[in-house]
Write an enzyme that holds these catalytic residues in place. Structure first.
Site, PDB file in Angstrom:
ATOM      1  N   HIS A  29      -7.363  -5.377  -1.051  1.00 43.08           N
ATOM      2  CA  HIS A  29      -6.185  -4.688  -0.521  1.00 43.08           C
ATOM      3  C   HIS A  29      -5.520  -5.422   0.640  1.00 43.08           C
ATOM      4  CE1 HIS A  29      -3.896  -0.980  -0.840  1.00 43.08           C
ATOM      5  NE2 HIS A  29      -3.887  -0.856   0.468  1.00 43.08           N
ATOM      6  N   SER A  65       0.828  -1.204   0.000  1.00 45.50           N
ATOM      7  CA  SER A  65       0.000   0.000   0.000  1.00 45.50           C
ATOM      8  C   SER A  65       0.866   1.260   0.000  1.00 45.50           C
ATOM      9  CB  SER A  65      -0.948  -0.041   1.206  1.00 45.50           C
ATOM     10  OG  SER A  65      -1.932   0.954   1.116  1.00 45.50           O
TER      11      SER A  65
END
Length: 345
Positions: free
Chosen positions: A303, A86
């Site tokens: 994610h 991320s």
């Protein structure tokens, strides 16, 4: 909003940090400035406004180079392999785009759920922050720290997942997507004790600017924090772009300027509302040809699968470990061929 805990919480032997250590890597776990495990400063107090005046710009310009140099000083290693998830990928890409030569300190590079371009982000909370102007709202409230990980708050979040797991799932789905069966839900209370780990309001405002700018076709793919063009008055001065950067607009991170010698392994998911598939494709288009040496796209992954995924130790990490070893060895071989020097111990 995460910390190094994300690489550990799946437990041994499935968490990535443990798999790397078991494969013989000397593992160093980094934390972003301002999170639960990284709140010290040489001269600033976390209770001061000045401490929180940072975004991922400062992480890329100051913190990452300092971390790399510290590891090299302690270990004697010439090159450090890097795994970022991320925002960890954002910081690395920003550094590569703005600091020529930093790639010479790096070996293998693997970026999980890479976020750099934010034109197609569908995360509801991030979209909302972009719409309302996060920095302006929190400035009015006098708040500078975003989602701090206080012990009581973390405990309550963990207990909430025990009592009402469906609420935890709903929150996760809104923020970054959720794959049913993708995360071991019995471990959610543990994960939520460590997440979120906190950051600065300015950092979240930076992301809100990226999402807001993504709606404009001519907006740069990736740029530094926008302080605005108004520099205040004689009686009320404020930081502006002209003062900070010497120009009216914030500088652009030119991903095309990344050294063509860099080799990246990217891992992205089709259900990721933060690292959207189209944004990952735009990122790859911006980078020089050959820089993306490997890209694994799993259509159903979201994610958090890349750190909490119940099957990541089987479908993601083995290939990551193999690529890191290959890239690191190739970088060291290039050093020996080019300079006649020794590689890492």
């Amino acid at each position: 909003l995460d910390s190094c805990a994300g690489f550990l919480l799946a437990g041994q032997p499935h968490a990535l940090a443990f798999m790397l250590a078991d494969a013989g890597w000397d593992v160093w776990l980094a934390n972003s400035r301002g999170n639960t495990y990284s709140r010290d400063h040489a001269w600033l107090d976390p209770n001061s406004i000045e401490y929180w005046r940072f975004s991922y710009d400062e992480l890329a310009q100051y913190d990452l180079p300092a971390e790399l140099q510290y590891i090299r000083d302690i270990t004697g290693a010439v090159r450090i392999s890097y795994v970022g998830h991320s925002q960890g990928s954002t910081v690395l890409l920003a550094a590569l785009a703005s600091q020529p030569g930093i790639e010479q300190q790096l070996g293998g590079i693997a970026l999980l759920a890479p976020v750099a371009v934010a034109r197609h982000v569908t995360s509801l909370p991030l979209a909302a922050m972009a719409a309302i102007g996060t920095d302006s709202v929190f400035a009015l409230l006098g708040v500078h720290e975003f989602m701090p990980s206080a012990r009581i708050a973390s405990w309550l979040e963990g207990q909430l997942c025990v009592l009402r797991p469906e609420l935890c799932v709903s929150v996760l789905a809104a923020i970054c997507g959720y794959r049913s069966g993708g995360i071991n839900e019995t471990r959610l209370p543990l994960y939520l004790r460590f997440t979120p780990a906190g950051t600065s309001v300015q950092n979240m405002a930076h992301w809100a600017q990226a999402v807001r700018g993504g709606a404009s076709p001519g907006h740069p793919m990736m740029q530094r924090f926008d302080f605005g063009t108004w520099c205040g008055s004689a009686s009320r001065q404020r930081t502006c772009n002209q003062e900070r950067y010497g120009q009216p607009e914030p500088p652009v991170y030119r991903l095309s300027a990344v050294s063509p010698s860099v080799r990246l392994a990217l891992f992205s998911g089709g259900a990721d509302s933060l690292a959207d598939t189209l944004d990952v494709e735009l990122l790859m288009e911006q980078l020089p040809e050959g820089v993306v040496a490997y890209h694994q796209h799993d259509q159903e992954l979201e994610h958090l699968d890349y750190i909490w995924g119940i099957d990541s130790h089987m479908r993601i990490y083995p290939k990551l470990l193999s690529l890191l070893a290959q890239q690191h060895a190739a970088a060291e071989a290039g050093d020996r061929d080019g300079e006649g020097g020794a590689g890492n111990p």
